[in-house]
Design an enzyme around this catalytic site. Sequence first.
Site, mmCIF file in Angstrom:
data_model
loop_
_atom_site.group_PDB
_atom_site.id
_atom_site.type_symbol
_atom_site.label_atom_id
_atom_site.label_comp_id
_atom_site.label_asym_id
_atom_site.label_seq_id
_atom_site.Cartn_x
_atom_site.Cartn_y
_atom_site.Cartn_z
ATOM 1 N N PHE A 282 0.847 -1.196 0.000
ATOM 2 C CA PHE A 282 0.000 0.000 0.000
ATOM 3 C C PHE A 282 0.880 1.242 0.000
ATOM 4 C CE2 PHE A 282 -2.116 3.459 2.297
ATOM 5 C CZ PHE A 282 -3.291 3.570 1.580
ATOM 6 N N ARG A 445 -7.977 -21.574 -9.222
ATOM 7 C CA ARG A 445 -9.160 -22.117 -9.894
ATOM 8 C C ARG A 445 -9.040 -21.868 -11.404
ATOM 9 N NH1 ARG A 445 -15.590 -21.422 -9.179
ATOM 10 N NH2 ARG A 445 -16.055 -23.576 -8.724
ATOM 11 N N LYS A 478 -26.547 -13.892 -7.453
ATOM 12 C CA LYS A 478 -25.468 -14.314 -6.544
ATOM 13 C C LYS A 478 -24.168 -13.776 -7.131
ATOM 14 C CE LYS A 478 -23.422 -18.686 -4.876
ATOM 15 N NZ LYS A 478 -23.631 -20.143 -4.941
ATOM 16 N N ASP A 536 -18.228 -9.789 5.219
ATOM 17 C CA ASP A 536 -17.826 -8.662 6.063
ATOM 18 C C ASP A 536 -18.914 -7.595 6.039
ATOM 19 O OD1 ASP A 536 -17.181 -6.740 3.787
ATOM 20 O OD2 ASP A 536 -15.798 -8.372 3.310
ATOM 21 N N GLU A 616 -39.544 -37.850 2.417
ATOM 22 C CA GLU A 616 -38.634 -36.700 2.546
ATOM 23 C C GLU A 616 -39.247 -35.450 1.912
ATOM 24 O OE1 GLU A 616 -34.168 -38.616 2.610
ATOM 25 O OE2 GLU A 616 -35.265 -38.662 0.716
HETATM 26 C C1 GLA Z 1 -18.201 -20.891 -5.416
HETATM 27 C C2 GLA Z 1 -19.491 -20.722 -4.643
HETATM 28 C C3 GLA Z 1 -20.381 -21.910 -4.856
HETATM 29 C C4 GLA Z 1 -20.665 -22.076 -6.339
HETATM 30 C C5 GLA Z 1 -19.367 -22.180 -7.094
HETATM 31 C C6 GLA Z 1 -19.602 -22.165 -8.584
HETATM 32 O O1 GLA Z 1 -17.424 -21.889 -4.880
HETATM 33 O O2 GLA Z 1 -19.240 -20.526 -3.296
HETATM 34 O O3 GLA Z 1 -21.578 -21.773 -4.145
HETATM 35 O O4 GLA Z 1 -21.406 -20.969 -6.782
HETATM 36 O O5 GLA Z 1 -18.476 -21.125 -6.793
HETATM 37 O O6 GLA Z 1 -18.442 -22.237 -9.313
#
Ligand code: GLA
Length: 731
Positions: A282, A445, A478, A536, A616
């Site tokens: 920083f 990843r 999401k 956070d 279930e």
């Molecule tokens: C992350 C998220 C998971 C899913 C995967 C998809 O790991 O936390 O819930 O959405 O990515 O690649």
Amino acid sequence: MAIQISPNGRLMTIQTNDSSYQMLADKNGVLLHLYYGSSIGAEDLSDLIVRSDVGFSGNPEEAGLDRTYSLDTLPQEIASSGVGDFRDDSVRLAHPDGSCAADFRFESCEVVSGAYSIPGMPALYDTDKKNSETLIIKMKEKASGAILHLYYGVWEEENVITRTASLTNAGKEPIYIEKFLSCSMDMMDRDLDLISFTGRHAMERTMERTPVTHIKTEFGSIRGTSSHHYNPAMILCDRHATEDAGDCFGLCLAYSGSFTAMAQKDQRDQIRVQMGINPYQFRWCLTEGETFFAPQVILSFSNQGFSKLSHQYHDILHEHMCRGRYKHERRPVLINNWEATYFDFNEEKIEKIAAQAGELGIEMMVLDDGWFGKRDDDNSGLGDWFVNEKKIRGGLPKLSEKIHEKGMKFGLWFEPEMISEDSDLYRAHPDWAITIPGRVPNHARNQLVLDMTRSDVRDYLMARFEEILGNTKIEYVKWDMNRSICDMYSHIYKGEQSGECYHRYILGVYDLLERFVQRFPEILLEGCSGGGGRFDAGMLYYSPQIWCSDNTDAMNRLDIQYGTSFFYPISSVGAHVSACPNHQTGRSVPLSTRADVALAGSFGYELDLRLLSDEEKAQVKEQIKEFHDYYDLTHEGDYYRLTERDNTSFTAWEFAAKNKERTLVEVVKKDAWGNPLPVHVAIKGLEDNSMYVCSLNGIKRSGKTWNHAGITLPKFLSAGESMKFTFMKVE
Ligand code: GLA
């Protein structure tokens, strides 16, 4: 009056309902910290500082021959750098001549109504200026003339004091900020423990408690995210503090990037505690007239243990950090296809899962990773936010329409901040990826990070959102972020400005998030970062819920959700019922237990419901009814941890309605033992003088009796089994 200032304008006392905080600008303009703790009066407490000869610590010029006056030993509100305070600094400045020094003296202070905001960053808001006041202290750097403002937001009823700081270059020469923390405070001699929340991917926020000693206890993140590994929050508490007793000081940073937090006893046993942006890589170049702002630290104090402290954080974050339509509106029960299909789906499969979910009472279908670009595994496609018509034939609008025909809402996964090298976006704009020219970047990843400091990158992403969300009926997004940031370099902020990249990255993320929530106010946004890697207070300003962990194993979730609950409202905790054996741990736990654990969060399912037996499926219907029935308790009530983390036998927790009309208690048995002992659960938060009936045994007792005597479960639970019951107020 929440903020009292003495007639000479140098003694400042902050009062909340249950706490007081006092500072004094001494005759030399050094800003002393005199007190933070239980509520007291506003009289000058500077006699608490007793000085002795500390000649070896060094004395500033104003001290003359007085060897008892030293910046190295005085308890202060701001830690200078390079001028005789040999403890950790909080503001470190480098000047064009190569010198490193920062030495601030008090100039003035003022009180303004309402909460302060921080340009481009999240902060607690007070729409009607009804709940808070702000104290602004102005200080001046002795040589460069730079102006430091310290901000104290005071939330009287909420027992919260926020802190941040800004630095303005009032001279002609540039100033290089090498460290600029949001909060530094020296607490007078006492023994305290430090509680932090550490972990790893799929095992976030495990509580750790350690005494504060002369050896520095420091934690933080240099990953560009707040991280799975340490959460930007800590508690300093009496050595014997428990859920119900003892002084506890909370510090919670509303920031989603690299952070640092530390506590250490000094040579006089005072504790210096600090929190803010991590100084790692920083260096911010501040030219004439420019101002730099630190993120906000939210402080709260309780002299009645952790439960009260947590309630204070839950309430302030829920009410004054979370925003938008879903702040209080009931969140839809969702089904997410990730653990049901991973990348292996097409529109037909998704429609079938949605049809089954709709029949059971689930209200929203969320399509996770894999619907765009060339994305059949996690090696390619990120950045190409165009629907993959081979998988979703007819496109998203048609799929969404089919899902809405079933009476369900539709949600979609994005990972906006990322780019795969195998993507059209990368082929067109390789310089948009964060990599250092001449070095092969680290992959995580198998993906790279987009340079979010760039406005053209953010404009591209906004245009993709616009096209997709503007043309398809989508009620939920999401927002994922699946790697740590290294190889930091920007083609825009390079050379002298390269030390600005980590912070500018997160400012870029906040900018895009802000544009998103302003443009799509109806959309429920769920934050995510490989589960809970960016859980956070800063993210809560944009997304009222955050996927708590990629670990959906109910037994592991007990610990993860326990740690999360110390600071973050239960409504913010994304929690799903998933398949067994669990995909992360291989463990099998009854469906009822999985649902009971997920009930302590924003509830959903993440499995192929078509594979469930009829019995279930009936259970799932019942669970959804219960979720609705208990919603006011789980999302708007007070949460109590009824067991400690090291209780190996069982975990129990409770939700009490704010009006104390009813409570819900949940218990999960963890281990199996020979010759088992009955489970005795403490009950909390009932009104002493009201009568309550327990749903478990029909017994009617006063709240006082339940609170003190608790309850012994009438049956033995086997390992992994759960139970829940209520107390209803009857008189
Ligand atoms: C992350 C998220 C998971 C899913 C995967 C998809 O790991 O936390 O819930 O959405 O990515 O690649």
